[in-house]
Motif scaffolding. Structure first.
Motif, PDB file in Angstrom:
ATOM      1  N   UNK A 167      -6.801 -20.365  19.046  1.00 39.34           N
ATOM      2  CA  UNK A 167      -6.067 -21.567  19.451  1.00 39.34           C
ATOM      3  C   UNK A 167      -5.360 -22.223  18.265  1.00 39.34           C
ATOM      4  N   UNK A 168      -6.026 -22.328  17.128  1.00 40.67           N
ATOM      5  CA  UNK A 168      -5.414 -23.000  15.970  1.00 40.67           C
ATOM      6  C   UNK A 168      -4.131 -22.297  15.522  1.00 40.67           C
ATOM      7  N   UNK A 169      -4.136 -20.977  15.288  1.00 40.44           N
ATOM      8  CA  UNK A 169      -2.867 -20.338  14.906  1.00 40.44           C
ATOM      9  C   UNK A 169      -1.821 -20.380  16.015  1.00 40.44           C
ATOM     10  N   UNK A 171       1.795 -21.969  15.558  1.00 41.23           N
ATOM     11  CA  UNK A 171       2.989 -21.168  15.844  1.00 41.23           C
ATOM     12  C   UNK A 171       3.931 -21.908  16.785  1.00 41.23           C
ATOM     13  N   UNK A 172       3.383 -22.494  17.833  1.00 45.30           N
ATOM     14  CA  UNK A 172       4.219 -23.201  18.800  1.00 45.30           C
ATOM     15  C   UNK A 172       4.958 -24.364  18.131  1.00 45.30           C
ATOM     16  N   UNK A 180       0.663 -27.167  25.131  1.00 44.82           N
ATOM     17  CA  UNK A 180      -0.185 -27.476  23.972  1.00 44.82           C
ATOM     18  C   UNK A 180      -1.329 -28.401  24.338  1.00 44.82           C
ATOM     19  N   UNK A 181      -1.088 -29.392  25.219  1.00 43.07           N
ATOM     20  CA  UNK A 181      -2.154 -30.344  25.533  1.00 43.07           C
ATOM     21  C   UNK A 181      -3.327 -29.650  26.208  1.00 43.07           C
ATOM     22  N   UNK A 228       0.972 -12.074  14.043  1.00 43.98           N
ATOM     23  CA  UNK A 228      -0.025 -11.021  13.820  1.00 43.98           C
ATOM     24  C   UNK A 228      -1.437 -11.539  14.064  1.00 43.98           C
ATOM     25  N   UNK A 229      -1.713 -12.762  13.631  1.00 42.39           N
ATOM     26  CA  UNK A 229      -3.042 -13.348  13.828  1.00 42.39           C
ATOM     27  C   UNK A 229      -3.317 -13.600  15.305  1.00 42.39           C
ATOM     28  N   UNK A 230      -2.320 -14.058  16.034  1.00 46.75           N
ATOM     29  CA  UNK A 230      -2.474 -14.325  17.468  1.00 46.75           C
ATOM     30  C   UNK A 230      -2.693 -13.016  18.223  1.00 46.75           C
ATOM     31  N   UNK A 231      -1.896 -11.999  17.907  1.00 47.06           N
ATOM     32  CA  UNK A 231      -2.054 -10.695  18.578  1.00 47.06           C
ATOM     33  C   UNK A 231      -3.439 -10.119  18.328  1.00 47.06           C
TER      34      UNK A 231
END
Length: 562
Positions: free
Chosen positions: A256-258, A262-263, A245-246, A210-213
Motif C-alpha cells: 500500500x505505501x509504495x 506512486x499514485x 487513495x482514501x 517494480x516494487x508494486x508488481x
C-alpha cells in the motif's frame, strides 16, 4: 460616462459616448479604424472623469489594448453581465429575463463544456434564435433597464461592476503572467523523480512500479489502469472495491505505501511535470487562461494549465524577479465568515472577531475541539448528515441558529426545485429536465417505490447544491470586490505606470492572491491587500460586524509563504 464599443466591419470600431442616462442618442458617435483604437482609448483614459468602457467581451477587446500598452480603469463586460441578469431572481419579470433566446445567450460555463448534461449552466435554454447579434449599445440599454426594474438595483449594480472588474483582472493576469522559474521547476522535478527520461517513466516511478508488481506478484501490471490494478489487489487477497487513495489508506499491507506514493507522484507528473513545463512556461512566466464566471457559482475556472490547482511541490518555482517581491495573501475561513454575514448571525460573527473562527466556535461552547468546529461548519455548508458532521450539527444549530437556518432553508428550496440567490443577486440555475422528470414520475399514480427513491435522492442532491450555492456564490462576490479594490489600490501606488512596471496581481485562487511588486513598494502592497479585504466586507455587508482577516506575506518564493 460610458463609451460603448461596437465592431463596425472587419477593420473598424464604432465608439458611442453616452451619459448615465442611456436612453437618449449618444452625445458623440464616431467610427475608428481598429488601428486607431488603442490611441483613442489611451487618450480618453487620460481625461477626467475616466469613462467606463462597454464592450461585448473583455477577452476580445481588452487583450489587444494591453498588448499595446493601454490599461483601462473600468468596463462593463456585457457577456458576463447578461448571464447574471438573465438568471437572477432580482430581475425576474423584466424584459431581458423574458426575452426570446438570442445570441447573447450562447455563452456556456466551463462546467457545461466538461459536463454538457450536468445542468449546471447559468440557465437552461434552447438553441439561439436566428438573426444578427444585437449591438453592444442596444444590449447595454436593455441591461440597464433590467437593473432599474429589478427588486434590488443597488446590489445588482455592485455585482455587475465587480464581475466586470474581474473580467479585466483575468485578462491582466494572463498578460502579466505569474513569475516562474523553469530551471527551478526542473530542479524540483528532478529531486522528486530523478533525471528527465527521454521517454517512459522517470527512474523513481519505475522503481515504485517494480516494487508494486513484486508485492502483488503481478509482473505485467500496469498501475495506471484502475481495472487492472483492482484485479491485482483482489488476487493478492486485498479486498477493496476501488483503487481510490482514501480506500487504500485503510488497508494494512506492505504494497500500500509504495502504491500510494506512486499514485501521488504520477498525478503530479501528469498535471505539472516536464510536459506541463514545456507547454505553459515561456520567458519566465506562467500564463494560464483564466475564465471569470466559469463556474455556475461565479467562481473562476481556467482553460488549461491548471492554475487553480498549482500543487505545493512546485510552488518553489514561483519566484519574484530580481528587485521585486511577491505578496502572498489569503483570507482565513472565508466561507464560514460569509455565512455569518449572510445570515446576520451575531454570535457567529462574534466568534470570529479578531481571532480564528474555529477557535471562537470552541470558545462559544458549541464543540470541544477546533477540528470538530471545522467539520461541523463544513457539514452545515455542504450538507453532511452522517458521521461526525451529522452528530455535531445539532450543537452548531443551538449556538448559531441564524447561520444554520439560512443554509437549511436554501437546501429545502433546492429540494423543492426552487432557485436561491447570493448576497448581490447571482441566482442558482433551476434543476434540469431529468430532475423534473424524476419528480413527476414519483408523483404519478402508477409510480413505483424505485421512482420515489430516485426522486428523493435527486431532490436531496439538488438541495445540497443550493445549500452551498448561497455561500459559495457570495464568497465569490466578496473575492471579486477584494480584487477590484486591490487592483485600484495597487495602481494608485505607481500612478501612470504600465501594468507590469507597477505592483500588479499575478495569481488568484478563490480566496488567495499573489501580487508582484517592486521591493520598495512591497510593504505598501501588503497593506493594500489587507485594506482591500476589509473594504470588500463593507461593500457586501455594510456595517454588520463580521471580520475578514487576511494574512499577507512578503516573500521571494511562493513556497516561503506556506
Amino acid at each position: 460616462m460610458h463609451i460603448v464599443l461596437d465592431a463596425s466591419g472587419p477593420d473598424a470600431v464604432q465608439a458611442s459616448t453616452i451619459g448615465d442616462d442611456v436612453s437618449p442618442p449618444p452625445a458623440d458617435r464616431r467610427v475608428l479604424a481598429r488601428s486607431e483604437l488603442a490611441a483613442f482609448v489611451r487618450a480618453r483614459e487620460a481625461e477626467e472623469p475616466r469613462p467606463r468602457w462597454v464592450w461585448s467581451d473583455s477577452r476580445v477587446w481588452y487583450a489587444p489594448l494591453l498588448a499595446a500598452g493601454v490599461r483601462v480603469e473600468r468596463c462593463v463586460d456585457l457577456r458576463l453581465c447578461h448571464a447574471i441578469l438573465r438568471a437572477s431572481s432580482f430581475t425576474a419579470g423584466t424584459a431581458l429575463a423574458a426575452a426570446p433566446v438570442g445570441p447573447w445567450d450562447t455563452a456556456v460555463t466551463i462546467e457545461q463544456e466538461a459536463h454538457p448534461d450536468a445542468h449546471t449552466a447559468l440557465f437552461e435554454l434552447d438553441a439561439p434564435a436566428p438573426g444578427a447579434t444585437p449591438s453592444a449599445l442596444d444590449e447595454f440599454r436593455q441591461q440597464q433597464e433590467a437593473v432599474a426594474a429589478s427588486s434590488d438595483p443597488g446590489r445588482l449594480r455592485l455585482l455587475l461592476a465587480a464581475e466586470s472588474a474581474g473580467a479585466l483582472i483575468g485578462v491582466e493576469l494572463r498578460h502579466a503572467g505569474l513569475p516562474y522559474s523553469a530551471e527551478r521547476h526542473d530542479d524540483l522535478l528532478t529531486e522528486l523523480f530523478g533525471a528527465r527520461p527521454a521517454y517512459g517513466r522517470p527512474a523513481v516511478l519505475e522503481a515504485l512500479v517494480a516494487e508494486i508488481r513484486a508485492g502483488l506478484e503481478a509482473p505485467d501490471l500496469n498501475p495506471d489502469s484502475p481495472p487492472d490494478l483492482l484485479r491485482a489487489l483482489q488476487r493478492a487477497g486485498i479486498m477493496v472495491t476501488s483503487t481510490r487513495s482514501w480506500e487504500l489508506r485503510r488497508i494494512e499491507h506492505p504494497v500500500i505505501a509504495p502504491l500510494l506514493r506512486y499514485k501521488k507522484l504520477s498525478r503530479l507528473l501528469a498535471a505539472n511535470g516536464w510536459a506541463w513545463l514545456d507547454s505553459w512556461v515561456r520567458d519566465g512566466r506562467f500564463r494560464p487562461d483564466y475564465v471569470p464566471g466559469g463556474v455556475v457559482t461565479g467562481r473562476w475556472a481556467t482553460r488549461g494549465g491548471g492554475a487553480l490547482q498549482l500543487p505545493k511541490q512546485v510552488r518553489g518555482a514561483v519566484v519574484a524577479d530580481p528587485g521585486w517581491k511577491l505578496v502572498v495573501a489569503d483570507a482565513a475561513q472565508l466561507e464560514p465568515r460569509i455565512l455569518a454575514g449572510l445570515s446576520g448571525d451575531q454570535a457567529m460573527a462574534s466568534a470570529g472577531r479578531g481571532k480564528d473562527l474555529y477557535e471562537g466556535i470552541v470558545a462559544s461552547g458549541a464543540v470541544e475541539e477546533r477540528a470538530q468546529a471545522k467539520v461541523a461548519m463544513l457539514g452545515a455548508m455542504y450538507g453532511a448528515t452522517s458521521g461526525e458532521s451529522g452528530r455535531l450539527m445539532p450543537r452548531l444549530a443551538r449556538s448559531f441558529p441564524r447561520a444554520v437556518r439560512l443554509v437549511e432553508e436554501a437546501a429545502r428550496a433546492g429540494e423543492r426545485g426552487e432557485i436561491v440567490t447570493s448576497r448581490l443577486g447571482r441566482s442558482s440555475p433551476p434543476p434540469g429536465g431529468s430532475w423534473r422528470a424524476a419528480q413527476g414520475a414519483a408523483s404519478a399514480s402508477d409510480s413505483t417505490a424505485a421512482d420515489e427513491r430516485r426522486a428523493r435522492t435527486l431532490a436531496r442532491d439538488w438541495g445540497r447544491f443550493t445549500r452551498n450555492f448561497v455561500v459559495q456564490a457570495s464568497a465569490a462576490e466578496w473575492a471579486l470586490c477584494w480584487m477590484a479594490e486591490l487592483r485600484n489600490r495597487l495602481a494608485a501606488l505607481a500612478p501612470g505606470a504600465e501594468l507590469t512596471d507597477a505592483p500588479h496581481l499575478v495569481y488568484f485562487l478563490h480566496d488567495e492572491v499573489i501580487v508582484h511588486t517592486p521591493e520598495a513598494l512591497a510593504a505598501a502592497s501588503a497593506e493594500a491587500v489587507v485594506a482591500a479585504a476589509q473594504q470588500a466586507g463593507r461593500l457586501l455587508f455594510g456595517g454588520f460586524p463580521v471580520d475578514f482577516p487576511v494574512t499577507a506575506a512578503v516573500v521571494d518564493s511562493y513556497a516561503e509563504a506556506k
